[in-house]
Design an enzyme around this catalytic site. Structure first.
Site, PDB file in Angstrom:
ATOM      1  N   SER A  13     -21.867 -22.845  -1.501  1.00 48.83           N
ATOM      2  CA  SER A  13     -20.584 -23.536  -1.375  1.00 48.83           C
ATOM      3  C   SER A  13     -20.676 -24.785  -0.515  1.00 48.83           C
ATOM      4  O   SER A  13     -19.722 -25.557  -0.448  1.00 48.83           O
ATOM      5  CB  SER A  13     -19.562 -22.587  -0.752  1.00 48.83           C
ATOM      6  OG  SER A  13     -19.951 -22.261   0.579  1.00 48.83           O
ATOM      7  N   GLY A  14     -21.795 -24.960   0.170  1.00 51.18           N
ATOM      8  CA  GLY A  14     -21.927 -26.047   1.133  1.00 51.18           C
ATOM      9  C   GLY A  14     -21.710 -25.582   2.556  1.00 51.18           C
ATOM     10  O   GLY A  14     -21.899 -26.345   3.501  1.00 51.18           O
ATOM     11  N   GLY A  15     -21.312 -24.321   2.731  1.00 49.79           N
ATOM     12  CA  GLY A  15     -21.090 -23.753   4.060  1.00 49.79           C
ATOM     13  C   GLY A  15     -22.358 -23.155   4.641  1.00 49.79           C
ATOM     14  O   GLY A  15     -23.382 -23.009   3.967  1.00 49.79           O
ATOM     15  N   ASP A  17     -22.972 -20.058   5.659  1.00 51.12           N
ATOM     16  CA  ASP A  17     -23.335 -18.698   5.243  1.00 51.12           C
ATOM     17  C   ASP A  17     -24.199 -18.694   3.983  1.00 51.12           C
ATOM     18  O   ASP A  17     -25.258 -18.063   3.946  1.00 51.12           O
ATOM     19  CB  ASP A  17     -22.071 -17.864   5.021  1.00 51.12           C
ATOM     20  CG  ASP A  17     -21.243 -17.722   6.278  1.00 51.12           C
ATOM     21  OD1 ASP A  17     -21.825 -17.686   7.376  1.00 51.12           O
ATOM     22  OD2 ASP A  17     -20.004 -17.654   6.178  1.00 51.12           O
ATOM     23  N   SER A  18     -23.763 -19.387   2.939  1.00 57.20           N
ATOM     24  CA  SER A  18     -24.550 -19.415   1.706  1.00 57.20           C
ATOM     25  C   SER A  18     -25.827 -20.223   1.883  1.00 57.20           C
ATOM     26  O   SER A  18     -26.846 -19.941   1.242  1.00 57.20           O
ATOM     27  CB  SER A  18     -23.721 -19.971   0.547  1.00 57.20           C
ATOM     28  OG  SER A  18     -23.230 -21.262   0.831  1.00 57.20           O
ATOM     29  N   MET A  37     -20.716 -23.984  -7.831  1.00 57.04           N
ATOM     30  CA  MET A  37     -19.692 -23.728  -8.841  1.00 57.04           C
ATOM     31  C   MET A  37     -18.459 -24.567  -8.544  1.00 57.04           C
ATOM     32  O   MET A  37     -17.886 -24.502  -7.455  1.00 57.04           O
ATOM     33  CB  MET A  37     -19.313 -22.241  -8.853  1.00 57.04           C
ATOM     34  CG  MET A  37     -18.161 -21.895  -9.783  1.00 57.04           C
ATOM     35  SD  MET A  37     -17.701 -20.148  -9.702  1.00 57.04           S
ATOM     36  CE  MET A  37     -17.010 -20.037  -8.047  1.00 57.04           C
ATOM     37  N   CYS A 102     -10.670 -14.269  -7.931  1.00 54.61           N
ATOM     38  CA  CYS A 102     -11.800 -15.167  -8.174  1.00 54.61           C
ATOM     39  C   CYS A 102     -13.118 -14.405  -8.135  1.00 54.61           C
ATOM     40  O   CYS A 102     -13.988 -14.602  -8.988  1.00 54.61           O
ATOM     41  CB  CYS A 102     -11.809 -16.294  -7.145  1.00 54.61           C
ATOM     42  SG  CYS A 102     -13.146 -17.483  -7.380  1.00 54.61           S
ATOM     43  N   CYS A 211      -8.894 -22.426  -1.695  1.00 56.52           N
ATOM     44  CA  CYS A 211      -9.638 -23.672  -1.852  1.00 56.52           C
ATOM     45  C   CYS A 211      -8.828 -24.766  -2.535  1.00 56.52           C
ATOM     46  O   CYS A 211      -8.900 -25.930  -2.147  1.00 56.52           O
ATOM     47  CB  CYS A 211     -10.921 -23.414  -2.633  1.00 56.52           C
ATOM     48  SG  CYS A 211     -10.662 -22.820  -4.331  1.00 56.52           S
TER      49      CYS A 211
END
Length: 400
Positions: A13-15, A17-18, A37, A102, A211
């Site tokens: 996601s760009g964060g 954590d991922s 995504m 989601c 989001c």
């Protein structure tokens, strides 16, 4: 013959954590592909969407980790499976949870399918704070040829645990998913990112809320899609009209009702979509806001329906209906078509139709169901003098 290197597609996601999830997988010797995504098209509405910046950050992390970057567009699917359903629920007078929808319909269905069929991944990984009892065993050769069933477990970091949002994913998806950071705390995740040269990602403001709403106020956003219909605020205690509202879909149970011209604070206790009335009561701890039971839709069991519930028609376990709430002891009573009646060990405030009741047994997240309606309130039960110190008092954020 050498064993083939397993290919893990990491949803990014760009964060932080991922990003650390991808970092860990790379360090463990897997072949990793970063997958971004996009599920909301900023051109479709007038607000601000951060998807472009998010994608740039994912590309930055992939370049830093020297892994392939890929992106996929699920805007149409998200609109059909999540957003349209969310609007229907608001119009019907209930309060949905789009994050759970989601995960159920997009991330752990469409995205999982894409990662396997298009990118050839052996598994999908995400940056959720969660664990399973199978872990990396799902990557073992021949594992899927035998009937295995996987349990969803709470994360090591209980504050960041996200199993609540994963409570509706399928067993099929869980058997093909890895949660690399599930054994880590948020502090450790940030430290690992910084050591890997990802300070830019560490400094990012953590995304909160839905989001597609971004920085806008929810009321302004939702009125772009649901036509406002004015109605009355009606006092629960004397059936008196105390004000006007622009649409019942703008309010949820437990929320403060900002009624023009009224100095007294009023709170939403119920809604009537047919009459378009919003029922309110004075005092944030009014007995009408508290109940001890609720009725649900058929429960989605992640692993399987607990044997004790099937045998005895009852099960003692833990419950929450908001991700940040502490777990509360409850008893489930099996009802028709797989639904349950939830009896709480203590009254809770603002049990809201449309939200999810999620159940836990020890560290296992069993699954959950949609709350159809709360049971009788303490007001209806004439328990107006119930000791307020025994009730769950809302935070300022919950009141707003």
């Amino acid at each position: 013959m050498a064993r083939r290197m397993k290919h893990i597609v990491c949803a990014m996601s760009g964060g932080v954590d991922s990003s650390v999830a991808a970092l860990l997988l790379k360090s463990r010797g897997f072949r990793v592909t970063g997958l971004f995504m996009r599920n909301w098209d900023a051109l479709d509405e007038t607000g601000v969407c951060t998807a472009d910046k998010d994608e740039e950050d994912v590309q930055f992390v992939c370049d830093k980790l020297n892994i392939p970057f890929h992106h996929v567009n699920f805007v149409k699917e998200y609109w059909h499976d999540v957003f349209s359903e969310m609007l229907k629920q608001y119009q019907g007078g209930v309060t949905p949870n789009p994050d759970i929808l989601c995960n159920k319909f997009i991330k752990f269905d469409r995205l999982l399918q894409y990662s396997r069929e298009t990118l050839g991944g052996d598994a999908l990984a995400t940056g959720h704070y969660a664990r399973t009892d199978a872990g990396e065993q799902i990557l073992e050769d021949g594992w899927h040829s035998k009937p295995h069933s996987v349990k969803l477990l709470q994360a090591a970091d209980s504050v960041k645990d996200q199993t609540f949002f994963l409570s509706q994913i399928s067993q099929h998806a869980l058997q093909r998913t890895l949660f690399p950071i599930g054994d880590l705390t948020k502090a450790v995740v940030k430290e690992m990112a910084a050591r890997a040269g990802l300070q830019r990602i560490v400094k990012r403001k953590e995304s909160m809320g839905i989001c597609f709403i971004g920085t806008r106020k929810f009321n302004n956003f939702i009125q772009e899609y649901v036509e406002p219909r004015s109605g009355n605020f009606v006092s629960l205690e004397d059936n008196r009209v105390v004000g006007k509202h622009k649409g019942q879909f703008l309010y949820t149970v437990g929320q403060k009702a900002k009624i023009s011209g009224m100095k007294e604070k009023w709170y939403i206790v119920d809604k009537n979509p047919l009459s378009n009335e919003v029922i309110v009561a004075p005092n944030t701890n009014h007995p009408a806001l508290f109940c001890e039971t609720m009725f649900t839709s058929p429960v989605h069991w992640i692993h399987e329906a607990p044997r004790q519930l099937l045998q005895d028609q009852m099960l003692d376990c833990d419950f929450r209906f908001q991700n940040t709430d502490p777990l509360v002891r409850c008893t489930l009573t099996l009802s028709s078509m797989g639904s349950v009646i939830v009896s709480l060990s203590q009254p809770l405030r603002a049990i809201t139709p449309g939200q999810y009741a999620v159940f836990y047994l020890g560290e296992e997240c069993l699954g959950g169901a949609i709350i159809l309606k709360p049971g009788p309130s303490l007001h209806i039960l004439n328990r107006k003098n119930y000791k307020t110190e025994e009730l769950r008092i809302p935070t300022a954020e919950q009141e707003s």
